[in-house]
Design a protein around this motif. Sequence first.
Motif, PDB file in Angstrom:
ATOM      1  N   GLU A 163      50.367  32.604  30.263  1.00 18.74           N
ATOM      2  CA  GLU A 163      50.990  33.798  30.841  1.00 18.74           C
ATOM      3  C   GLU A 163      52.503  33.772  30.690  1.00 18.74           C
ATOM      4  O   GLU A 163      53.149  34.824  30.663  1.00 18.74           O
ATOM      5  CB  GLU A 163      50.639  33.922  32.327  1.00 18.74           C
ATOM      6  N   TRP A 206      46.720  45.659  31.070  1.00 16.22           N
ATOM      7  CA  TRP A 206      46.250  44.508  31.841  1.00 16.22           C
ATOM      8  C   TRP A 206      46.325  44.790  33.337  1.00 16.22           C
ATOM      9  O   TRP A 206      45.390  44.500  34.082  1.00 16.22           O
ATOM     10  CB  TRP A 206      47.093  43.285  31.486  1.00 16.22           C
ATOM     11  N   GLN A 207      47.438  45.367  33.793  1.00 20.17           N
ATOM     12  CA  GLN A 207      47.615  45.637  35.214  1.00 20.17           C
ATOM     13  C   GLN A 207      46.721  46.771  35.697  1.00 20.17           C
ATOM     14  O   GLN A 207      46.419  46.871  36.888  1.00 20.17           O
ATOM     15  CB  GLN A 207      49.083  45.972  35.506  1.00 20.17           C
ATOM     16  N   ARG A 246      43.624  47.214  34.824  1.00 22.56           N
ATOM     17  CA  ARG A 246      42.213  46.819  34.805  1.00 22.56           C
ATOM     18  C   ARG A 246      41.593  46.957  36.188  1.00 22.56           C
ATOM     19  O   ARG A 246      42.244  46.773  37.213  1.00 22.56           O
ATOM     20  CB  ARG A 246      42.076  45.369  34.325  1.00 22.56           C
ATOM     21  N   LYS A 290      39.812  46.003  39.458  1.00 21.15           N
ATOM     22  CA  LYS A 290      39.845  44.763  40.222  1.00 21.15           C
ATOM     23  C   LYS A 290      38.490  44.506  40.873  1.00 21.15           C
ATOM     24  O   LYS A 290      37.907  45.389  41.506  1.00 21.15           O
ATOM     25  CB  LYS A 290      40.926  44.825  41.305  1.00 21.15           C
ATOM     26  N   SER A 303      39.469  39.415  43.010  1.00 22.79           N
ATOM     27  CA  SER A 303      40.867  39.786  42.792  1.00 22.79           C
ATOM     28  C   SER A 303      41.445  40.480  44.013  1.00 22.79           C
ATOM     29  O   SER A 303      42.592  40.229  44.408  1.00 22.79           O
ATOM     30  CB  SER A 303      40.980  40.700  41.569  1.00 22.79           C
ATOM     31  N   GLY A 308      48.144  40.657  38.306  1.00 19.96           N
ATOM     32  CA  GLY A 308      47.036  41.466  38.781  1.00 19.96           C
ATOM     33  C   GLY A 308      45.851  40.672  39.281  1.00 19.96           C
ATOM     34  O   GLY A 308      44.747  41.200  39.401  1.00 19.96           O
ATOM     35  N   TYR A 327      43.891  38.433  38.003  1.00 25.68           N
ATOM     36  CA  TYR A 327      42.737  38.594  37.121  1.00 25.68           C
ATOM     37  C   TYR A 327      41.750  37.430  37.199  1.00 25.68           C
ATOM     38  O   TYR A 327      40.632  37.533  36.698  1.00 25.68           O
ATOM     39  CB  TYR A 327      43.197  38.775  35.671  1.00 25.68           C
ATOM     40  N   GLY A 328      42.138  36.324  37.801  1.00 26.21           N
ATOM     41  CA  GLY A 328      41.251  35.166  37.858  1.00 26.21           C
ATOM     42  C   GLY A 328      41.912  34.038  38.629  1.00 26.21           C
ATOM     43  O   GLY A 328      42.448  34.245  39.715  1.00 26.21           O
ATOM     44  N   THR A 339      44.624  32.491  39.396  1.00 23.34           N
ATOM     45  CA  THR A 339      46.031  32.822  39.189  1.00 23.34           C
ATOM     46  C   THR A 339      46.939  32.378  40.329  1.00 23.34           C
ATOM     47  O   THR A 339      48.156  32.540  40.239  1.00 23.34           O
ATOM     48  CB  THR A 339      46.190  34.338  38.986  1.00 23.34           C
TER      49      THR A 339
END
Length: 362
Positions: free
Chosen positions: A16, A262-263, A265, A267, A271, A297, A299-300, A302
């Motif tokens: 990232e 990406w942002q 996506r 949730k 998330s 965001g 996503y996983g 994170t």
Amino acid sequence: MSIEFVGMIFPRQWSETRGVRTPDFDLPFIRHHARAHEHAGFDRVLIASGPGSADSLQIAAYAAAHTERLGFMIAHRPALTAPTVAARAFATLDHTTGGGRIRLHAITGITAEPQEGDTLLDKTERYRRADEYLEIVRRTWTAEAPFDFEGRYFNIKGAFSPVKPLQQPHIPISFGGSSDIAYQIAVKHADLYALWGEPLSGVAEQIGKLKAAANAAGVAAPRVSLSVRLILGATEEQAWQRAEQILAQIKANPQFAANSPWQKRIKGTGSERLLAAAARADRHDRALWMPTATAVGAYGDTTALVGTPETVAQALLDYVDLGVTTFLNRGYDPLYDTVDYGRWVIPAVREEVRRRQARFVG
């Protein structure tokens, strides 16, 4: 109780903070990173799967050929492949890797993937489909005679595979999610349940729900895995300086800009739970830091534990006290962080667990 450590490898260099640094396939990096995990004392590595990504089974086969004992947690999306075909593929890989080195990690996904031929939008329906899928996979691995299966999503006649896994009674399955139906399906099929790095209270809540689902089904609850990033420093001050530097690099990455795809996506529940915890506070418990999740965001996996190796090891042990037995840890400088975790964190956690067990036995 033994503690299992899982890392993560990708088919190319990516993070990232720095984005993509090599072509789609970087075979030397796959080899080096897999070997680094093995030498660092990791038990296995997760190989992710997603739309347009390299085939996770093939990456596992390649990495296994260049390591000796490292295991592989292979992400697999139910229903994108026929369950009987997937069962044979995993059973074959169990043989070609020597047996005992692979695990199927079932991922239902946050939404449909029409670009992969998956148009089932409803989350509950996708979980129910995964339930049928995993039942067929397991029966294909264990059935001694042809069988039929008639369900809502799959209708199979005379299914049988002479290719059986070396692992008995079958290849282990892990599962994840943060909704009630996820717990219900996990206790039917999985021996490991994967959670993301929430505050201690959130993890305790989810473990409680998982155990309740297992009790309702009359089965033992799966073991619990926690996925959280680790940011280390020689001192607390240096660790937090590095954390802030990592956050600044993520925010400078166009991939995660405010209006990026990406942002935007969808949730999932997991998330949303991370973002809700982040909204309450940047820091939780001993060392859990949330802004890295917000920046991408959520996503996983994170969120991050930040501190000296001693602080981070103690923070991991706080989760062990809740019942976590497996940690999925990766960093923002993938290769070098893998080495550091093996040098400073993994031995410390395992030694403390051994010390506690010896004291309990004594």
